[in-house]
Design an enzyme around this catalytic site. Structure first.
Site, mmCIF file in Angstrom:
data_model
loop_
_atom_site.group_PDB
_atom_site.id
_atom_site.type_symbol
_atom_site.label_atom_id
_atom_site.label_comp_id
_atom_site.label_asym_id
_atom_site.label_seq_id
_atom_site.Cartn_x
_atom_site.Cartn_y
_atom_site.Cartn_z
ATOM 1 N N HIS A 234 33.443 39.575 46.594
ATOM 2 C CA HIS A 234 33.035 40.675 46.296
ATOM 3 C C HIS A 234 31.355 40.946 46.044
ATOM 4 O O HIS A 234 31.045 40.438 44.866
ATOM 5 C CB HIS A 234 33.853 41.461 45.067
ATOM 6 N N SER B 97 30.921 48.792 46.342
ATOM 7 C CA SER B 97 32.113 48.770 45.278
ATOM 8 C C SER B 97 32.184 50.267 44.694
ATOM 9 O O SER B 97 32.014 51.328 45.509
ATOM 10 C CB SER B 97 31.849 47.732 44.307
#
Ligand code: GTR
Length: 377
Positions: free
Chosen positions: A354, A212
């Site tokens: 995620h 990320s």
């Protein structure tokens, strides 16, 4: 997931120089176009670090011990101390080296942007985010540092961390001055400065991994620092591996509003004006060539946008091809859990949210098993 042909936006051409000249050879790429693209990312996106290796940089082994992981690993704790006009700081590097492996060993270095427990050097917490036991069992050294050792992840007017230590006292701050992602990337390069000195580590076979915001950082670090043999971006999305033009989920405007400290000030002038950027993120990926690039996406991570991450890889491929290397070798997004590991660009889509999981790590290591030795410089 859609076939990217249906949504491919018009993108700047990595093989067309700023003077309009076609880049036709590996030499032209290396001499002309690569430096131009790097400069564009410095100027408009991540900002410029005022220095690379500082004059004062010290490596102190604060602890070294055998018998970790049931005797399978040697643990080292290294303090990487740096100093500048505005003060000093320390990067705490934790390193587990497989005890039995023939030295020097290939290494995975994780940029940790999660809570520090995920990188517990005492291994009471064994998080899949940094599965050190698993990395070691596959014959790699596992290294990790935390981004907060360089710069806090909040907008503090660039007073703390490396900005406060190294920035010239220019008022107002230049619009191309480094943001927080560039500060973290600078830190990963200082870790590489140390790894180059450690006889246990094969510094020509180091893979840099980030998830990320850490994935954006890994890409920016790897684009500049050619010592990393492999760069892994996990779910990095906007300002990372994903093409920004026509992107779903997070936009430049969203990211600059929520994280005004991540990029340089100039990047804000592209809020809602993606099409006017002289670059797009496939060009960041192309800066990793001819080294190994791995991009991973997660099916439910619509904020990052897997389609746009995959699309960037397909467009970075032209540079790999120019350098005589294979890229993904397909324009179609693979099914979940069906990694593409043929060429010098690797990619997988994982089912789920995620996150950085053991599945992701296993894919990175499968890919490194296959390519890192042969790509060794
Ligand atoms: C989100 C941000 C993303 C991504 C993510 C993360 O809030 O919008 O760009 O970086 O954080 O780092 O987990």
């Amino acid at each position: 997931m859609s076939n990217h042909f249906y949504k491919s936006p018009l993108l700047p051409d990595p093989l067309l120089g700023c003077e309009g000249e076609k880049i036709l050879t590996a030499e032209q790429w290396q001499q002309i176009r690569r430096p131009e693209i790097l400069e564009l990312f410095h100027e408009h996106v991540y900002g410029r670090a005022p220095l690379q290796r500082p004059q004062y940089l010290r490596f102190i082994t604060v602890d070294k011990g055998e018998g970790w992981m049931g005797g399978k690993a040697v643990r080292k704790k290294i303090d990487i101390g740096y100093e500048g006009p505005g003060g000093n700081g320390v990067i705490h590097l934790y390193l587990f080296v497989p005890a039995q492996a023939i030295r020097p060993v290939p290494t995975f270095l994780l940029i940790c942007n999660r809570e520090a427990e995920n990188m517990d050097p005492d291994r009471e917490v064994q998080s899949p985010f940094w599965p050190a036991e698993h990395i070691v069992s596959r014959g790699y050294a596992a290294a990790v540092f935390h981004v907060e050792d360089l710069d806090p992840d909040k907008h503090d007017g660039f007073k703390n961390g490396v900005h406060g230590i190294f920035d010239p006292p220019e008022v107002p701050r230049p619009k191309d001055a480094w943001g927080t992602l560039a500060a973290w990337a600078w830190g990963a390069s200082r870790v590489m400065d140390y790894l180059e000195t450690d006889p246990d580590i094969d510094d020509k076979s180091v893979a840099l991994v980030g998830h990320s915001r850490g994935g954006k950082t890994a890409l920016w670090c790897g684009a500049q620092d050619e010592r990393f043999a492999m760069v892994v971006s996990n779910d990095s999305g906007c300002g990372g591996a994903a093409i920004t033009r026509c992107k779903k989920g997070e936009t430049i405007n969203n990211i600059n509003e929520r994280f005004p400290h991540w990029f340089c000030e100039n990047y804000k002038s592209f809020n809602g004006r993606e099409n006017e950027l002289p670059i797009d993120q496939h060009m960041l990926l192309s800066l990793i060539a001819p080294r190994l690039l791995y991009v991973a996406s997660a099916s439910e991570d619509t904020w990052a946008d897997p389609d746009s991450e995959f699309l960037a890889c397909t467009h970075a491929e032209r540079v790999y091809n120019l350098l005589g290397l294979k890229g993904l070798e397909t324009l179609d997004m693979p099914a979940p859990e069906c990694p593409l590991h043929q060429g010098s660009i690797g990619y997988h889509l994982r089912t789920g949210k995620h996150d950085l999981t053991l599945f992701d790590w296993n894919c990175f290591m499968d890919y490194a098993d296959r390519h890192m030795k042969e790509a060794r410089l």
